[in-house]
Scaffold this active site. Structure first.
Site, PDB file in Angstrom:
ATOM      1  N   HIS A 152      36.246 -12.616  36.606  1.00 16.44           N
ATOM      2  CA  HIS A 152      36.899 -11.616  35.877  1.00 16.44           C
ATOM      3  C   HIS A 152      37.256 -10.265  36.438  1.00 16.44           C
ATOM      4  CE1 HIS A 152      37.195 -14.566  32.703  1.00 16.44           C
ATOM      5  NE2 HIS A 152      35.979 -14.144  32.002  1.00 16.44           N
ATOM      6  N   SER A 183      43.091 -13.033  21.113  1.00 17.53           N
ATOM      7  CA  SER A 183      41.982 -13.863  21.711  1.00 17.53           C
ATOM      8  C   SER A 183      40.745 -13.150  21.983  1.00 17.53           C
ATOM      9  CB  SER A 183      42.434 -14.657  22.754  1.00 17.53           C
ATOM     10  OG  SER A 183      41.591 -15.807  23.168  1.00 17.53           O
TER      11      SER A 183
END
Length: 338
Positions: A152, A183
């Site tokens: 990430h 989300s």
């Protein structure tokens, strides 16, 4: 539960990361203690468990792994593949698809003994900074080529060994930024049940997000793709929803393993799409129970699998505010989310 399937003779990897780890808990060597003093000295944003590092607000628990990667990660010159995303953008789906594509010579996607039927995609493809923070850096080094990993990290934070090494390819996926917010909020409430969407929204508008400012994350990889499309493949989640078979073919082409006419005629692309579909993965027992890592249950990676959830959670004022910020930050990039 079915026993681990064996790769066919002479087939190439990747192999499931969890199979490499096994039960070797004693072999873990965590960098957490080494970097604990540095991490604790960084400015913090406790509501989202963030620390400010190299100009970015990042998840505190990943920082030892990020620091270790920046200091010493060395990709194998030919074949390493890194899947990158801001998180909550279809990362789990991309992991499954990439694993199925690259490992199709070893594991038939139509087999009832495929690793994705017994393992969560995150157990097949290691999250680098998380795995290293947990002490599994040595096991990532042991993975046979080609290694398939994920991160990430923003492009600006990648070590040169990943960003500049021509033999290491990067596949990036993102989505409509407003859906990322929603989300992420649902996901993070698993460990912070009282966290409100308003808190996440305000933090994101200020550039405080789980993997750094959303727009910086997206634009960094977008620019890297434009500069070197043979090195970085830029995917959008909404495109994957609309036509997964096309994305599977594009992924295989980019990774240097295009589908042969024989594979196409045999329906291999369809088999991979079916195996890795949201509905199929969500229905599997392994994805209804257990944890992949960091106290997040496997089921939490399969909430809706749709686009446009922001319409339920965001007020018109929120939409206008966030769209204005994103448009300003991405101005001139040529990137537009439909």
């Amino acid at each position: 539960m079915a026993a681990p399937s064996k790769p066919q003779h002479g087939a190439i990897g990747p192999v499931p990361f969890k199979d490499v780890i096994g039960d070797a808990m004693a072999q873990r060597s965590s960098p957490e203690e080494e970097y604990a003093g540095v991490v604790s000295s960084l400015p913090s944003y406790p509501k989202l468990r963030l620390r400010h590092y190299q100009g970015m607000w990042l998840m505190e628990y990943t920082l030892p792994g990020i620091m270790a990667i920046q200091r010493s990660f060395v990709p194998r010159r030919h074949g390493d593949v890194v899947l990158a995303s801001p998180g909550k953008c279809g990362t789990t789906w991309l992991k499954a698809l990439a694993f199925a594509v690259l490992a199709r010579g070893a594991y038939s996607p139509a087999s009832d003994r495929h690793p994705l039927l017994r393992l969560n995609p995150h157990d097949c493809v290691p999250f680098m900074e998380g795995a290293i923070s947990e002490g599994w850096g040595g096991k990532i080094d042991e993975l046979p080529s080609p290694r398939l990993m994920s991160t990430h990290m923003q492009h600006a934070a990648l070590p040169k060994s990943i960003a500049d090494e021509p033999g290491c390819k990067v596949v990036y996926i993102c989505r409509e930024p407003k859906d990322i917010l929603v989300s992420a909020w649902h996901f993070f409430r698993i460990i912070e049940p009282d966290l409100s969407f308003q808190e996440v929204f305000e933090a994101a508008c200020d550039g405080k997000f789980l993997t750094g400012a959303i727009w910086d994350h997206i634009i960094g990889y977008w620019n890297a793709c434009k500069a070197n499309p043979e090195k970085v493949l830029f995917l959008v989640y909404e495109d994957l929803l609309r036509d997964p078979a096309n994305i599977v073919r594009k992924l295989a082409d980019f990774l240097g393993q295009p589908f042969s006419s024989t594979e196409e005629e045999a329906g291999l692309v369809t088999d991979i799409v079916r195996l890795c579909s949201f509905e199929n993965l969500k229905s599997l027992e392994v994805n209804k129970m257990g944890e992949a890592s960091f106290a997040f249950p496997n089921a939490s990676y399969f909430r809706k699998g749709k686009a446009g959830d922001w319409k339920i959670h965001m007020t018109p004022e929120m939409v206008e505010c966030f769209d204005t910020i994103v448009k300003e930050k991405m101005h001139g990039s040529g990137l537009v989310f439909a």
